[in-house]
Design a protein around this motif. Structure first.
Motif, mmCIF file in Angstrom:
data_model
loop_
_atom_site.group_PDB
_atom_site.id
_atom_site.type_symbol
_atom_site.label_atom_id
_atom_site.label_comp_id
_atom_site.label_asym_id
_atom_site.label_seq_id
_atom_site.Cartn_x
_atom_site.Cartn_y
_atom_site.Cartn_z
ATOM 1 N N ARG A 304 0.835 -1.205 0.000
ATOM 2 C CA ARG A 304 0.000 0.000 0.000
ATOM 3 C C ARG A 304 0.871 1.256 0.000
ATOM 4 O O ARG A 304 0.586 2.221 -0.722
ATOM 5 C CB ARG A 304 -0.910 -0.004 1.233
ATOM 6 C CG ARG A 304 -1.997 -1.067 1.191
ATOM 7 C CD ARG A 304 -3.048 -0.709 0.184
ATOM 8 N NE ARG A 304 -4.150 -1.679 0.194
ATOM 9 C CZ ARG A 304 -5.233 -1.550 -0.512
ATOM 10 N NH1 ARG A 304 -5.389 -0.516 -1.309
ATOM 11 N NH2 ARG A 304 -6.198 -2.469 -0.459
ATOM 12 N N ARG A 305 1.913 1.229 0.839
ATOM 13 C CA ARG A 305 2.805 2.396 0.870
ATOM 14 C C ARG A 305 3.464 2.604 -0.492
ATOM 15 O O ARG A 305 3.556 3.734 -0.989
ATOM 16 C CB ARG A 305 3.882 2.195 1.938
ATOM 17 C CG ARG A 305 3.340 2.219 3.382
ATOM 18 C CD ARG A 305 4.478 2.257 4.378
ATOM 19 N NE ARG A 305 4.001 2.071 5.735
ATOM 20 C CZ ARG A 305 3.981 0.906 6.378
ATOM 21 N NH1 ARG A 305 4.441 -0.177 5.753
ATOM 22 N NH2 ARG A 305 3.529 0.823 7.607
ATOM 23 N N GLN A 306 3.947 1.488 -1.087
ATOM 24 C CA GLN A 306 4.574 1.623 -2.410
ATOM 25 C C GLN A 306 3.579 2.122 -3.443
ATOM 26 O O GLN A 306 3.920 2.927 -4.315
ATOM 27 C CB GLN A 306 5.139 0.270 -2.834
ATOM 28 C CG GLN A 306 6.313 -0.193 -1.970
ATOM 29 C CD GLN A 306 6.806 -1.579 -2.381
ATOM 30 O OE1 GLN A 306 6.299 -2.149 -3.346
ATOM 31 N NE2 GLN A 306 7.783 -2.100 -1.665
ATOM 32 N N ALA A 307 2.324 1.628 -3.337
ATOM 33 C CA ALA A 307 1.309 2.094 -4.294
ATOM 34 C C ALA A 307 1.041 3.581 -4.116
ATOM 35 O O ALA A 307 0.897 4.322 -5.099
ATOM 36 C CB ALA A 307 0.014 1.291 -4.101
ATOM 37 N N VAL A 308 0.989 4.037 -2.848
ATOM 38 C CA VAL A 308 0.759 5.464 -2.602
ATOM 39 C C VAL A 308 1.934 6.283 -3.142
ATOM 40 O O VAL A 308 1.746 7.339 -3.759
ATOM 41 C CB VAL A 308 0.544 5.713 -1.100
ATOM 42 C CG1 VAL A 308 0.520 7.206 -0.804
ATOM 43 C CG2 VAL A 308 -0.765 5.077 -0.648
ATOM 44 N N ARG A 309 3.152 5.789 -2.889
ATOM 45 C CA ARG A 309 4.322 6.508 -3.423
ATOM 46 C C ARG A 309 4.291 6.540 -4.947
ATOM 47 O O ARG A 309 4.623 7.557 -5.575
ATOM 48 C CB ARG A 309 5.608 5.840 -2.927
ATOM 49 C CG ARG A 309 5.817 5.931 -1.411
ATOM 50 C CD ARG A 309 7.228 5.505 -1.037
ATOM 51 N NE ARG A 309 7.414 5.452 0.397
ATOM 52 C CZ ARG A 309 7.347 4.328 1.121
ATOM 53 N NH1 ARG A 309 7.109 3.177 0.504
ATOM 54 N NH2 ARG A 309 7.524 4.362 2.422
ATOM 55 N N ALA A 310 3.915 5.396 -5.537
ATOM 56 C CA ALA A 310 3.834 5.367 -7.006
ATOM 57 C C ALA A 310 2.774 6.339 -7.516
ATOM 58 O O ALA A 310 2.973 7.033 -8.519
ATOM 59 C CB ALA A 310 3.522 3.938 -7.479
ATOM 60 N N LEU A 311 1.657 6.398 -6.820
ATOM 61 C CA LEU A 311 0.619 7.347 -7.226
ATOM 62 C C LEU A 311 1.096 8.792 -7.073
ATOM 63 O O LEU A 311 0.790 9.654 -7.899
ATOM 64 C CB LEU A 311 -0.642 7.123 -6.395
ATOM 65 C CG LEU A 311 -1.400 5.812 -6.674
ATOM 66 C CD1 LEU A 311 -2.552 5.644 -5.699
ATOM 67 C CD2 LEU A 311 -1.916 5.775 -8.097
ATOM 68 N N LEU A 312 1.846 9.032 -5.978
ATOM 69 C CA LEU A 312 2.372 10.385 -5.796
ATOM 70 C C LEU A 312 3.346 10.743 -6.916
ATOM 71 O O LEU A 312 3.357 11.870 -7.412
ATOM 72 C CB LEU A 312 3.068 10.492 -4.431
ATOM 73 C CG LEU A 312 2.134 10.481 -3.207
ATOM 74 C CD1 LEU A 312 2.940 10.488 -1.923
ATOM 75 C CD2 LEU A 312 1.198 11.688 -3.238
ATOM 76 N N ARG A 313 4.170 9.738 -7.280
ATOM 77 C CA ARG A 313 5.109 10.011 -8.382
ATOM 78 C C ARG A 313 4.371 10.194 -9.699
ATOM 79 O O ARG A 313 4.822 10.921 -10.573
ATOM 80 C CB ARG A 313 6.113 8.856 -8.504
ATOM 81 C CG ARG A 313 7.134 8.810 -7.376
ATOM 82 C CD ARG A 313 8.272 7.880 -7.726
ATOM 83 N NE ARG A 313 7.821 6.510 -7.918
ATOM 84 C CZ ARG A 313 7.774 5.614 -6.944
ATOM 85 N NH1 ARG A 313 8.132 5.941 -5.703
ATOM 86 N NH2 ARG A 313 7.361 4.388 -7.180
ATOM 87 N N ALA A 314 3.250 9.514 -9.828
ATOM 88 C CA ALA A 314 2.508 9.616 -11.088
ATOM 89 C C ALA A 314 1.716 10.917 -11.205
ATOM 90 O O ALA A 314 1.333 11.300 -12.301
ATOM 91 C CB ALA A 314 1.549 8.430 -11.231
ATOM 92 N N LEU A 315 1.480 11.592 -10.057
ATOM 93 C CA LEU A 315 0.726 12.842 -10.131
ATOM 94 C C LEU A 315 1.551 13.909 -10.840
ATOM 95 O O LEU A 315 2.724 14.119 -10.508
ATOM 96 C CB LEU A 315 0.366 13.312 -8.718
ATOM 97 C CG LEU A 315 -0.733 12.510 -8.002
ATOM 98 C CD1 LEU A 315 -0.905 13.029 -6.587
ATOM 99 C CD2 LEU A 315 -2.047 12.604 -8.759
#
Length: 532
Positions: A304-315
């Motif tokens: 979940r943390r990695q997914a959130v970080r990935a989403l943050l990077r994708a923003l």
């Protein structure tokens, strides 16, 4: 060394070593019985060994001989040997020096008919199976974690010790042993009585009722295990309401109780393993599941943390978000001027098209149409008024004629009716006059509208209308040729003129130009002058 012993021996007999003697016997037996055919009943057959060889014995009513089928020969047999089957074996007799035994090495095997015990066993199996004692629907599932286990077996021997030892190692529970004979006369009845006795225990009684039963015995020949083919034993096992495990003989031994039991175990030790789980394994499994749960939760949180970080990077950044709107804004701003010019041009064209339709002739035609419609309505209104008046007079006359013959007592009422009719006539005349006044007001209003829209009002403000020789309005100077006859219409009349060459003198006032022009005061086109 042999010679040395022979010289020192007081006897003349030759001395052999054990190996030499065994080898000599082996050769003698093999030479004497190199190819023999033996008829007998198979006994002690357990299937092929892990090496692929098959070991068993051939017997009749008085003797027994060991037999072996090597792996290569066993794979080529047309049929597989079975316990109790009467066969004819072809092979050679040999000895086994390691144990001073002789045996027949079978090369071919063919059936000679089933033995008496096997025939009886098959007949009993068919009989009990036809009654449904072996149906799978009758079998019950074993409890996962029984509290009490009942064991029907001999109290002496390795079977009960193996069962108790295996249960104690896996999951210690309360074990009740019902001692019985497992071989010999009367053993079948004892086993059947033990099964029924365990089922007779009351739930919650002084003697705990077992949750599962184990009927066990060690391996042996068909004759040794015959008690467990007894019909009484099979029926008791089928009637048992307590789940029953059959553990009679080894894995290759089959008896009728195996078909009637709920579960068949290959060995008594296997029955103990089926009856109870491994406590240590359950604890380890519980601990492993708890650890897996903890690890899974941690891994899930990490994912979940990695997914959130990935989403943050994708923003995208703020500049990236505003880049496209800024570009659209710039393009819109750049095209705004052109759009305004184009819109103005389109409006101008639409205005010119509308202005082209606003000709005096069009207005005159519409005014004429409206005036004609108004006149027609006035005529229709006057005709209707006349008709209504005529109808009223006729009704009054008819009523007057009708009333003349009425008796005197009705004269007063007739007078009142006549007055009422006169009032109605006066009211109708007043309504008609009022309607005519409204119609005249509407005509006046339309006339005013016509006058306000008429081009003559424009002429009264100092403008003029130029017409060509065909009395058509001229809207552009390029439409007139030099010397063309024209007429100029003012508010108070028309004057004739001739179109000159060249534009008027710049800086000259309209008044001076008008004075310089030769203007006629008559409306006659033949007396037109020149403006230039």
């Amino acid at each position: 060394m042999s010679s040395f012993l022979e010289n020192d021996s007081p006897s003349n007999l030759a001395e052999y070593s054990v190996s030499e003697l065994s080898g000599s016997i082996k050769r003698t037996v093999e030479n004497a019985f190199d190819q023999v055919r033996v008829r007998g009943e198979i006994s002690g057959y357990r299937g092929p060994h892990s090496s692929g060889h098959a070991y068993f014995a051939l017997k009749d009513d008085r003797a027994r001989i060991d037999a072996v089928i090597w792996k290569g020969t066993f794979s080529k047999l047309k049929f597989r040997p079975e316990e109790g089957m009467e066969v004819i074996a072809t092979g050679k007799v040999t000895t086994f020096p390691g144990s001073s035994k002789y045996q027949i090495v079978i090369e071919t095997l063919e059936p000679a008919g089933a033995g008496a015990l096997m025939a009886l066993l098959e007949e009993r199996k068919r009989k009990l199976g036809a009654e449904g004692l072996f149906d799978a629907e009758r079998k019950r599932r074993l409890p996962f974690m029984p509290k009490v286990i009942g064991v029907v077996t001999s109290p002496t021997g390795a079977v009960i010790r193996d069962i108790l030892h295996r249960i104690a190692d896996r999951f210690p529970v309360h074990v009740l042993v019902w001692p019985v004979k497992v071989q010999g006369e009367g053993s079948g009845d004892e086993v059947a009585n033990a099964i029924r006795g365990f089922n007779a225990f009351d739930v919650g009684g002084a003697m705990p009722r077992p949750d599962v039963l184990i009927v066990a015995r060690g391996g042996g020949s068909l004759e040794d295990l015959w008690s467990f083919n007894d019909e009484a034993v099979v029926r008791a096992a089928a009637e048992s309401t307590i789940p029953l495990i059959s553990a009679v003989g080894h894995e290759t031994d089959w008896t009728l109780i195996d078909y009637a039991a709920d579960v068949r175990a290959p060995t008594p030790t296997g029955a103990a393993e089926m009856a109870v789980p491994v406590k240590a394994e359950l604890e380890a499994q519980t601990s492993a599941l708890a650890a897996r749960l903890q690890t899974g939760m941690g891994r899930h949180m990490d994912q979940r943390r990695q997914a959130v970080r990935a989403l943050l990077r994708a923003l995208p950044s703020l500049d990236q978000l505003l880049a496209l709107p800024r570009r659209r804004f710039d393009e819109a701003a750049a095209g705004l001027g052109r759009g305004l010019e184009l819109n103005t041009l389109n409006k101008r064209r639409a205005f010119e098209r509308a202005a082209a339709n606003l000709r005096p002739q069009v207005l005159s035609n519409r005014i004429a149409e409206k005036r004609q419609m108004l006149n027609e309505r006035i005529v229709r209104a006057e005709r209707r008024v006349d008709r209504l008046l005529s109808e009223g007079r006729s009704r009054i006359s008819n009523a007057d004629v009708a009333m003349r013959g009425v008796p005197g007592r009705l004269l007063a009422h007739t007078s009142r009716s006549r007055d009422h009719l006169a009032n109605l006539a006066r009211h109708s005349d007043t309504a008609i006059r009022h309607k005519l006044v409204q119609a005249r007001g509407s005509v006046v209003a339309h006339d005013r509208m016509l006058q306000s829209l008429s081009y003559k009002n424009v002429l009264s403000r100092g403008y003029a209308v130029i017409r060509d020789d065909e009395d058509r309005p001229v809207s552009a100077a390029s439409a007139l040729a030099p010397g063309a006859a024209i007429s100029i219409e003012f508010a108070d009349g028309r004057v004739g003129a001739v179109a000159g060459e060249g534009p008027p003198t710049s800086g000259g006032s309209p008044i001076a130009s008008k004075r310089a022009a030769k203007v006629g005061t008559s409306n006659d086109p033949s007396k037109q002058g020149s403006l230039f």
